[in-house]
Design a protein around this motif. Structure first.
Motif, PDB file in Angstrom:
ATOM      1  N   SER A 196     -71.871  -5.944   0.383  1.00 16.95           N
ATOM      2  CA  SER A 196     -71.699  -6.801  -0.795  1.00 16.95           C
ATOM      3  C   SER A 196     -72.263  -8.186  -0.503  1.00 16.95           C
ATOM      4  N   ASN A 197     -72.368  -8.982  -1.564  1.00 15.61           N
ATOM      5  CA  ASN A 197     -72.947 -10.312  -1.437  1.00 15.61           C
ATOM      6  C   ASN A 197     -71.974 -11.348  -0.882  1.00 15.61           C
ATOM      7  N   GLY A 198     -70.696 -11.091  -0.861  1.00 14.65           N
ATOM      8  CA  GLY A 198     -69.723 -12.085  -0.417  1.00 14.65           C
ATOM      9  C   GLY A 198     -69.449 -13.077  -1.531  1.00 14.65           C
ATOM     10  N   ALA A 199     -68.491 -12.771  -2.371  1.00 11.12           N
ATOM     11  CA  ALA A 199     -68.186 -13.607  -3.532  1.00 11.12           C
ATOM     12  C   ALA A 199     -66.973 -14.498  -3.242  1.00 11.12           C
ATOM     13  N   ARG A 200     -67.005 -15.694  -3.808  1.00 12.34           N
ATOM     14  CA  ARG A 200     -65.851 -16.591  -3.701  1.00 12.34           C
ATOM     15  C   ARG A 200     -64.735 -16.098  -4.619  1.00 12.34           C
ATOM     16  N   VAL A 201     -63.491 -16.319  -4.189  1.00 12.81           N
ATOM     17  CA  VAL A 201     -62.332 -15.937  -4.990  1.00 12.81           C
ATOM     18  C   VAL A 201     -61.597 -17.192  -5.457  1.00 12.81           C
ATOM     19  N   LYS A 202     -60.876 -17.066  -6.564  1.00 10.40           N
ATOM     20  CA  LYS A 202     -60.122 -18.196  -7.127  1.00 10.40           C
ATOM     21  C   LYS A 202     -58.795 -18.406  -6.416  1.00 10.40           C
ATOM     22  N   LEU A 241     -64.840 -12.999  -0.236  1.00 13.72           N
ATOM     23  CA  LEU A 241     -64.510 -11.581  -0.145  1.00 13.72           C
ATOM     24  C   LEU A 241     -65.788 -10.805   0.132  1.00 13.72           C
ATOM     25  N   ASN A 242     -65.761  -9.967   1.157  1.00 10.86           N
ATOM     26  CA  ASN A 242     -66.898  -9.111   1.509  1.00 10.86           C
ATOM     27  C   ASN A 242     -66.438  -7.667   1.590  1.00 10.86           C
ATOM     28  N   ILE A 243     -67.288  -6.759   1.147  1.00 11.53           N
ATOM     29  CA  ILE A 243     -67.038  -5.325   1.267  1.00 11.53           C
ATOM     30  C   ILE A 243     -68.249  -4.741   1.967  1.00 11.53           C
ATOM     31  N   TYR A 244     -68.014  -4.025   3.083  1.00 14.19           N
ATOM     32  CA  TYR A 244     -69.135  -3.473   3.837  1.00 14.19           C
ATOM     33  C   TYR A 244     -68.662  -2.313   4.719  1.00 14.19           C
ATOM     34  N   GLY A 245     -69.608  -1.505   5.159  1.00 17.13           N
ATOM     35  CA  GLY A 245     -69.262  -0.435   6.081  1.00 17.13           C
ATOM     36  C   GLY A 245     -70.224   0.726   6.040  1.00 17.13           C
ATOM     37  N   TYR A 246     -69.897   1.733   6.842  1.00 16.05           N
ATOM     38  CA  TYR A 246     -70.736   2.914   6.993  1.00 16.05           C
ATOM     39  C   TYR A 246     -70.133   4.102   6.253  1.00 16.05           C
ATOM     40  N   ASP A 247     -69.928   3.934   4.965  1.00 16.00           N
ATOM     41  CA  ASP A 247     -69.399   4.993   4.110  1.00 16.00           C
ATOM     42  C   ASP A 247     -69.610   4.579   2.659  1.00 16.00           C
ATOM     43  N   GLU A 283     -66.855 -16.023  -8.751  1.00 17.50           N
ATOM     44  CA  GLU A 283     -68.257 -15.724  -9.029  1.00 17.50           C
ATOM     45  C   GLU A 283     -68.453 -14.215  -8.936  1.00 17.50           C
ATOM     46  N   PRO A 284     -69.561 -13.693  -9.462  1.00 20.38           N
ATOM     47  CA  PRO A 284     -69.772 -12.244  -9.460  1.00 20.38           C
ATOM     48  C   PRO A 284     -69.842 -11.659  -8.045  1.00 20.38           C
ATOM     49  N   LEU A 295     -71.809  -4.405 -10.184  1.00 14.98           N
ATOM     50  CA  LEU A 295     -71.683  -5.831 -10.411  1.00 14.98           C
ATOM     51  C   LEU A 295     -70.331  -6.073 -11.081  1.00 14.98           C
ATOM     52  N   VAL A 296     -69.482  -6.853 -10.405  1.00 14.45           N
ATOM     53  CA  VAL A 296     -68.149  -7.160 -10.909  1.00 14.45           C
ATOM     54  C   VAL A 296     -68.135  -8.634 -11.291  1.00 14.45           C
ATOM     55  N   LYS A 297     -67.964  -8.903 -12.582  1.00 15.52           N
ATOM     56  CA  LYS A 297     -67.980 -10.280 -13.061  1.00 15.52           C
ATOM     57  C   LYS A 297     -66.551 -10.793 -13.239  1.00 15.52           C
ATOM     58  N   PRO A 298     -66.336 -12.089 -13.031  1.00 10.38           N
ATOM     59  CA  PRO A 298     -64.997 -12.661 -13.215  1.00 10.38           C
ATOM     60  C   PRO A 298     -64.444 -12.478 -14.631  1.00 10.38           C
ATOM     61  N   THR A 299     -65.307 -12.219 -15.588  1.00  5.55           N
ATOM     62  CA  THR A 299     -64.869 -11.980 -16.967  1.00  5.55           C
ATOM     63  C   THR A 299     -64.202 -10.621 -17.142  1.00  5.55           C
ATOM     64  N   GLY A 300     -64.319  -9.760 -16.126  1.00  6.20           N
ATOM     65  CA  GLY A 300     -63.750  -8.421 -16.206  1.00  6.20           C
ATOM     66  C   GLY A 300     -64.796  -7.352 -16.448  1.00  6.20           C
TER      67      GLY A 300
END
Length: 116
Positions: A10-16, A43-49, A81-82, A103-108
């Motif tokens: 993932s791109n590593g998005a900032r959280v509120k 927040l980052n999501i990554y791995g071998y699966d 941010e997304p 793509l997960v946007k803060p708007t939902g």
């Protein structure tokens, strides 16, 4: 039988709200080779699966069910941010590859883009 191999990043998005994200992460458990990492306000999501997420309190009927979409829906309003997640996988390096982008946007809004 061939084994499916995949990678996720993932791109590593900032959280509120870091504490709200920590509480949310406490409700779910990613598959063994996928990491959901919260550092400072990123927040980052990554791995071998391929990304799969299970509920920590799942009953016997739900124990193998994937709750990735539900998790993303609950995560979306906590993002500043997304969040962009990309996955690619293959079986014995054979065509066709499996690929997706979420793509997960803060708007939902959640946009699933599958490789055709």
């Amino acid at each position: 039988m061939a084994n499916f191999e995949a990678v996720t990043v993932s791109n590593g998005a900032r959280v509120k709200d870091i504490e709200a994200v920590k509480r949310l992460l406490g409700l779910y458990e990613p598959s063994s080779d996928v990491t959901i990492e919260l550092t400072e306000e990123w927040l980052n999501i990554y791995g071998y699966d391929w990304p799969k997420i299970f509920k920590n309190d799942a009953d016997d009927e739900e124990c193998d069910e994937d709750f990735f979409e539900e998790f993303l829906q609950r995560l979306a309003p906590l993002l500043a941010e997304p969040l962009l997640i990309q996955c690619i996988g293959h079986e014995k390096c054979r065509f066709p590859l499996s690929a997706m982008q979420v793509l997960v946007k803060p708007t939902g809004e959640i946009k699933w883009m599958i490789f055709d």
